[in-house]
Scaffold this active site. Structure first.
Site: not given
Ligand code: GAL
Length: 622
Positions: A142, A314
């Protein structure tokens, strides 16, 4: 589409790894992303690598039949890296250092850190680049998360000066392009140019735009170093990166051009809470997320990606930890989000994370497993999604219709942030509003760069595009579909000056005239008329176009010149949506009026219907 999960073997005892891997397979997962934060375990001391644990973790996952997406760990440089070169730390806009103790504390412009990032990337890539279990690489994590693209460090300042010298050639050219005579801001050499923070009042908007472009280019350059190493050490594997929601800190079109698959991280409930949705929307969709949040990004990032290859790296599986408030998704939402990603053509949905971690920053962030290792609610839904996806193996996507294209550029958002003129009048949110309006009509939408080929679309919408590149002007000259253009389009040249022929600049001939005056209007002056709500902005037009929609107080809300509509009200007002619907009907698109909370998207010959109010997903074939 594959399903996967983000996994952190370094957080759990080694005897759990094989159990976890077997359970992942039982749920129907075939991909696992690992490694992106593990630098302190891979290289506990400078130059002393400890590969044993990661070798065994990779083996355990591979033996279970999981394809591994390996992350480069450069988002989390360990303390010893920082101690070796303390000035690698990023500096925020107020001049404060962004210290060690969380993540993303590096400055993209620091040459020493770039070398360190290259070194650890090469080490990991050499170790696992040829491993049969490693199917793809994720660079860093990110870029820009926690507002980290811009750094106001000494390294950034020096690199910015070099960047300016390359772009402008001479300081006289820069002074002229920026209009620096305005407040005696003229420079005698590039070495005099400072970063645009810490000025008394606003810095020259051209200065800011240059700095935004420079900061974006630094991200792209940083990423490219890793991409080159990964291509060399791990040929034949896809390279991906995880972008974020409602985030425009760097130009994603540029980043996507260097990688194979553009990923993004989908947290619809967190985004609903943290971004500009109305109280009513926040109430109605607290446990589902607004129906267009995930879809908007699916279509945006597909449009950025080479060959349209994109994924969800994610996926929110339950409450997150980082929003103001963190409700749980309604039962059914995890499956619905997964099927929505499928409907938009994702290659992968990877849930974040496998197991909720009882320690450190994200204790309150759900996973597919609870902290005690028992299934969390999303576990069963991932299984249901995997079963549902089984029906669509080998689906021919070539029949996916293209109804409308929305043109979006990252510099458009930078310009409306640097010079909003009216508070909250943002190009990104203008695009979101148009997207939402078209999606309520049941249309398939692509969000494309200004350089895209538009010829296949019956309709093109340009919600707000201050800088209009020549390629778009040319594409529109030959274009035969319906065009809708929103405020501020064509209102700036490449260096943030008003074009000599006024807005919409190079698009003047297309709309048959010019914008002679622009007003921004507070929400309290919104008007409700027979065409819906108007306001936010008002452009005064002079030219040959015909009025196509009149407001209640003698103002023209939309002008029409041939097949081009020019809207004078801000795109997030419902009168703009009325114009979009008229244009869609003129384009003979299959317009529907979907009920509240219902959305549809067609992929191949399958129409996926998402019922956000009831957290239900269903599909039918055409
Ligand atoms: C994203 C990040 C992850 C984790 C996640 C939590 O922004 O890439 O490592 O922190 O959020 O929701």
């Amino acid at each position: 589409m594959d399903l996967g999960v983000c996994y952190y073997p370094e957080h759990w005892p080694e005897d759990r790894w094989a159990i976890d891997a077997a359970q992942m397979r039982e749920v129907g997962l075939s991909r696992v992303r690992i490694g992106e934060f593990a630098w302190s375990r891979i290289e506990p001391k400078p130059g002393r690598f400890d590969w044993g644990w990661l070798d065994r973790a990779v083996e355990a996952l591979h033996e279970a039949g999981l394809g591994i997406i390996m992350g480069t760990p450069t988002a989390t440089p360990p303390k010893w890296v920082v101690d070796q070169m303390p000035d690698m730390i990023a500096i925020d806009r107020d001049g404060k250092p962004r210290g060690h103790g969380s993540r993303r504390h590096y400055c993209f412009s620091h040459a020493g850190y770039r070398a360190e990032a290259a070194r650890i990337t090469r080490a990991v890539a050499q170790r696992y680049g040829g491993h049969p279990g490693v199917v793809a690489w994720q660079t860093d994590n990110e870029y820009g998360c926690h507002d980290t693209v811009q750094s106001f460090s000494g390294s950034a300042r020096d690199a910015f000066r070099t960047w300016l010298a390359t772009r402008y050639g001479s300081i006289e050219a820069l002074n002229a392009a920026w209009g620096n005579v305005f407040w005696s801001m003229e420079y005698r050499s590039f070495d005099e140019v400072e970063l645009p923070n810490l000025t008394v009042t606003e810095a020259n908007p051209a200065h800011w735009l240059a700095f935004r472009r420079f900061s974006s280019d630094q991200v792209i350059a940083f990423n490219r170093i890793q991409v080159d190493i990964l291509r060399e050490c791990s040929p034949g594997r896809d390279i991906t990166h995880n972008a974020m929601g409602f985030y425009t800190g760097y130009d994603h079109h540029d980043l996507a051009a260097d990688i194979d698959v553009l990923g993004w991280d989908s947290y619809p409930l967190g985004f609903l809470e943290m971004f500009r949705f109305s109280e009513e929307e926040k109430r109605a969709y607290a446990h589902q997320g607004h129906p267009d949040i995930a879809a908007f990004h699916h279509d945006l990032y597909r449009g950025c990606a080479i060959d349209g290859r994109w994924s969800v790296l994610e996926q929110q599986p339950g409450p997150v930890n980082w929003a103001r408030y963190n409700p749980a998704p309604l039962p059914g939402m995890v499956k619905l989000w997964t099927m929505e990603a499928f409907a938009h053509g994702a290659e992968l949905v990877s849930y974040f994370r496998w197991r909720q971690c009882p320690r450190a920053q994200e204790q309150m962030h759900a996973g597919l497993l609870r902290p005690d290792g028992e299934p969390a609610p999303a576990f069963a839904e991932a299984r249901e999604a995997a079963d549902a996806l089984g029906e669509f193996q080998g689906l021919d996507q070539s029949a996916t219709p293209r109804h409308a294209a929305i043109v979006f550029a990252y510099d458009a958002e930078w310009i409306t942030q640097i010079q909003p003129q009216g508070q909250g009048r943002s190009a990104l949110w203008a695009a979101f509003a148009c997207y939402s309006a078209l999606r309520k009509l049941g249309l398939n939408i692509d969000i494309v760069a200004p350089s895209a080929d538009l010829s296949d679309y019956p309709m093109v919408v340009i919600p707000c595009l201050p800088i209009v590149p020549d390629a778009l002007v040319a594409a529109l000259e030959d274009y035969e579909g319906e065009v809708v253009i929103g405020p501020r389009t064509g209102s700036r040249d490449d260096d943030f000056a008003i074009p000599h022929n006024l807005a919409p600049g190079k698009l003047g001939p297309l709309v048959g005239g010019t914008i002679t005056l622009s007003e921004s209007l507070p929400d309290r002056l919104d008007e409700r008329g027979s065409h819906g709500v108007t306001g936010g902005w008002y452009d005064h037009y002079s030219g040959k176009a015909e009025p196509a929609m009149e407001g209640e107080r003698d103002q023209t809300l939309c002008w029409k010149h041939g097949r081009v509509r020019l809207c004078t009200t801000w795109p997030d007002r419902s009168a703009f949506a009325t114009v979009l619907e008229q244009a869609a009907r003129d384009a003979k698109l299959p317009v529907q009026n979907l009920p509240e909370g219902i959305r549809e998207r067609q992929i191949g010959n399958v129409i996926v219907r998402s019922d956000y109010l009831n957290a239900e997903t269903s599909w039918r074939t055409t």
